[in-house]
Write a protein that holds these residues in place. Sequence first.
Motif, PDB file in Angstrom:
ATOM      1  N   LEU A 103       0.812   4.016  -2.504  1.00 10.69           N
ATOM      2  CA  LEU A 103       0.427   5.318  -2.989  1.00 10.69           C
ATOM      3  C   LEU A 103       1.958   6.508  -3.016  1.00 10.69           C
ATOM      4  O   LEU A 103       1.239   7.331  -3.683  1.00 10.69           O
ATOM      5  N   LYS A 113       0.460  -1.396  -0.308  1.00 14.96           N
ATOM      6  CA  LYS A 113      -0.285   0.406  -0.206  1.00 14.96           C
ATOM      7  C   LYS A 113       0.919   1.404   0.096  1.00 14.96           C
ATOM      8  O   LYS A 113       0.633   2.288  -0.575  1.00 14.96           O
ATOM      9  N   MET A 136      -7.166   1.804  -1.636  1.00 10.14           N
ATOM     10  CA  MET A 136      -6.725   2.779  -1.208  1.00 10.14           C
ATOM     11  C   MET A 136      -8.314   3.235   0.269  1.00 10.14           C
ATOM     12  O   MET A 136      -7.147   4.235   0.685  1.00 10.14           O
ATOM     13  N   LEU A 146      -4.859  11.574  -0.968  1.00 12.12           N
ATOM     14  CA  LEU A 146      -4.254  10.803  -0.613  1.00 12.12           C
ATOM     15  C   LEU A 146      -2.212  10.973  -0.141  1.00 12.12           C
ATOM     16  O   LEU A 146      -1.722  10.441   0.706  1.00 12.12           O
TER      17      LEU A 146
END
Length: 89
Positions: free
Chosen positions: A24, A20, A51, A73
């Motif tokens: 990102l 992850k 996400m 994000l």
Amino acid sequence: MHLHYHSTLDPKSNLEPRMKRWILRILVSLNGHRDFIGDQYIRNDKLGIAMGLEHWIDSPLAKFNKGAVIRELKALQLIAEKENGDEKA
């Protein structure tokens, strides 16, 4: 109506933290969000869900906010990096 990319990613599976974090990094640091986030929708539902952005999937066009998705994000990346400590690779 909008088109979505197809992927084999199972959004219900929990991503490994390291995976992850790298996703990102690609989306935020390497500007991958430019292909991932459209002006009115997230272009890959499965990746969006994985996400943690499921609340933006199929949100009404009047409520979708591209800038807010990008900020989210960035915040998710900061959290992932802090949880990781000082590891850079």
